[in-house]
Design a protein around this motif. Structure first.
Motif, short mmCIF file in Angstrom:
data_model
loop_
_atom_site.label_atom_id
_atom_site.label_comp_id
_atom_site.label_asym_id
_atom_site.label_seq_id
_atom_site.Cartn_x
_atom_site.Cartn_y
_atom_site.Cartn_z
N LYS A 1 -49.65 -35.55 -7.19
CA LYS A 1 -49.54 -34.09 -7.31
C LYS A 1 -48.22 -33.59 -6.72
N LEU B 1 -45.27 -31.59 -8.53
CA LEU B 1 -44.71 -30.32 -8.06
C LEU B 1 -43.20 -30.38 -7.91
N SER C 1 -45.64 -24.95 -11.37
CA SER C 1 -46.92 -25.25 -12.00
C SER C 1 -48.11 -24.79 -11.17
N GLY C 2 -47.91 -24.63 -9.89
CA GLY C 2 -48.99 -24.14 -9.03
C GLY C 2 -49.16 -22.64 -9.16
N LEU D 1 -51.75 -25.56 -5.46
CA LEU D 1 -52.25 -26.41 -6.54
C LEU D 1 -53.50 -27.12 -6.03
#
Length: 99
Positions: free
Chosen positions: A39, A43, A49-50, A63
């Motif tokens: 993860k 990132l 993306s979070g 996230l």
């Protein structure tokens, strides 16, 4: 962006999570920490993306990972992991001292 750093509070969070897995399931702990690393690499590649949590703290993003939230902020050369906490926690109180 090329790296991630884990600040002291997040490091303490991860130590507590590791202690939990030592008591309950080393195999599950190994899976969790492999997934955590993946993860974080995700990132680094895709820092937006979070989910945004700017209502709690400026530049804060999060996230989810197996019932936990990885809270982070972007930096010029990567991301900084700020906290790794249960998704059931009171998030605003985690960052009151930082405000």
């Amino acid at each position: 962006m090329s790296r991630y750093v884990i600040n002291i509070l997040a490091s303490q969070d991860l130590d507590e999570i590791a202690d939990y897995f030592v008591e309950n399931s080393l195999e599950a702990g190994e899976r969790f920490f492999r997934a955590f690393n993946r993860k974080c690499q995700q990132l680094v590649a895709f820092p937006n993306s979070g989910r945004s949590h700017t209502a709690i703290h400026p530049e804060l993003r999060g996230l989810s990972l197996e019932g936990y939230i990885i809270f982070y902020r972007t930096m010029d050369d990567g991301i900084e992991i700020l906290r790794v906490v249960s998704g059931r926690r009171d998030f605003p109180s985690l960052f009151e001292e930082s405000n």
